[in-house]
Design an enzyme around this catalytic site. Structure first.
Site, mmCIF file in Angstrom:
data_model
loop_
_atom_site.group_PDB
_atom_site.id
_atom_site.type_symbol
_atom_site.label_atom_id
_atom_site.label_comp_id
_atom_site.label_asym_id
_atom_site.label_seq_id
_atom_site.Cartn_x
_atom_site.Cartn_y
_atom_site.Cartn_z
ATOM 1 N N GLU A 40 -3.314 10.807 -25.630
ATOM 2 C CA GLU A 40 -3.575 10.645 -24.202
ATOM 3 C C GLU A 40 -3.022 11.853 -23.445
ATOM 4 O O GLU A 40 -1.924 12.319 -23.723
ATOM 5 C CB GLU A 40 -2.922 9.364 -23.686
ATOM 6 C CG GLU A 40 -3.190 9.091 -22.209
ATOM 7 C CD GLU A 40 -2.558 7.798 -21.709
ATOM 8 O OE1 GLU A 40 -3.035 7.267 -20.692
ATOM 9 O OE2 GLU A 40 -1.588 7.316 -22.332
ATOM 10 N N LYS A 109 -10.180 5.018 -18.496
ATOM 11 C CA LYS A 109 -9.151 3.989 -18.613
ATOM 12 C C LYS A 109 -9.353 2.939 -17.524
ATOM 13 O O LYS A 109 -9.369 3.239 -16.332
ATOM 14 C CB LYS A 109 -7.775 4.646 -18.472
ATOM 15 C CG LYS A 109 -6.591 3.760 -18.749
ATOM 16 C CD LYS A 109 -5.319 4.611 -18.694
ATOM 17 C CE LYS A 109 -4.086 3.862 -19.086
ATOM 18 N NZ LYS A 109 -2.887 4.763 -19.103
ATOM 19 N N CYS A 150 -4.579 3.676 -23.984
ATOM 20 C CA CYS A 150 -3.206 3.237 -23.734
ATOM 21 C C CYS A 150 -3.095 1.826 -23.158
ATOM 22 O O CYS A 150 -3.256 0.849 -23.874
ATOM 23 C CB CYS A 150 -2.500 4.263 -22.857
ATOM 24 S SG CYS A 150 -0.684 4.157 -22.962
#
Length: 271
Positions: A40, A109, A150
């Site tokens: 990331e 995300k 994440c």
């Protein structure tokens, strides 16, 4: 399918980060990798103050470099994530490239990292970043793969949706910190693997104790039985995991959780 988990250091030098990533991708190909995964925000310090200034629109410098190298090496590349600019918005976006350098998937995300742990980490991605709104899978010659970034991985429904689409492996560029990492990193990757009877692969930046945000590291690959195939420490490393995707099929036959789920039990009915 041989996966390379590239746990690389991330510095304030964007060009240097790109060069490090490309060097590690070349090494991964030389070691027989079919797919390589970056962390990331691999080209940008994980800091709200940096996201907009390091960002790029679709087709930007980082994306061009990864696409060209994927084509040159005939290697699938999960390009970690980077700050993607669109209008006045900034997204935390992962781009995936195929063996011909084609864009296979783009995941923004969806669940932003807004936490305030008493006595531990506080961070608010939403101060700068906007959320995506998609479940993301992509096709390979090995079958469908799942992708999230994440904090997305904490949401069990998202992983389940990817696997119901056929994913037998979920790739997760991630940067857990020194509060959440020791507590939940390994637990989450094993939990999602067992829940969904799939492989899970998480790739973190290497730890930098001098950074404003200190990543936990410990990049990891887990099989559908919940067994850890490999796990890094905190420093720079590239791990290799040989993923026999037939293992997911075998576990799903032996414990038919996905096919036996009772959807009628979980319907939400208005009262």
């Amino acid at each position: 399918m041989r996966a390379a988990l590239i746990q690389m250091p991330v510095t304030a030098d964007k060009r240097g980060n790109i060069e490090t990533a490309c060097r590690r991708l070349r090494e991964a190909k030389a070691r027989g990798a079919d797919i390589a995964v970056l962390p990331e925000m691999f080209c940008c310090p994980y800091d709200n103050a940096c996201f907009r200034s390091y960002g790029e629109t679709q087709g930007g410098e980082v994306q061009r470099a990864l696409s060209a190298l994927a084509a040159e090496l005939e290697l699938y590349v999960v390009g970690g994530s980077l700050p993607e600019l669109e209008g006045d918005r900034v997204y935390n976006t992962s781009f995936v490239y195929g063996r011909k350098g084609e864009l296979l998937a783009k995941h923004r995300k969806a669940h932003l990292f807004d936490i305030d742990v008493e006595g531990g980490q506080r961070f608010r991605e939403s101060d700068v970043l906007s959320p995506g709104n998609a479940v993301t899978t992509f096709e390979t010659e090995f079958g469908p793969m799942g992708l999230c970034v994440c904090f997305d991985f904490r949401f069990a429904e998202l992983a389940r949706c990817m696997c119901l689409r056929g994913a037998r492996c979920i790739f997760v560029p991630a940067a857990f910190n020194m509060t959440t990492g020791p507590a939940h990193w390994e637990l989450l990757f094993r939990q999602r693997a067992v829940d969904n009877q799939c492989f899970t692969v998480g790739v973190s930046p290497a730890r930098d104790e001098t950074a404003s945000y200190v990543a936990y590291g410990h990049s990891i690959a887990v099989d559908p039985w919940g067994s850890i195939l490999c796990q890094a420490g905190s420093g720079e490393a590239t791990l290799y995991a040989d993923l026999d995707l037939r293992r997911a099929d075998a576990v799903r036959r032996q414990l038919p959780i996905l096919s036996a789920r009772r959807t009628d039990l979980y319907e939400v009915r208005e009262r």
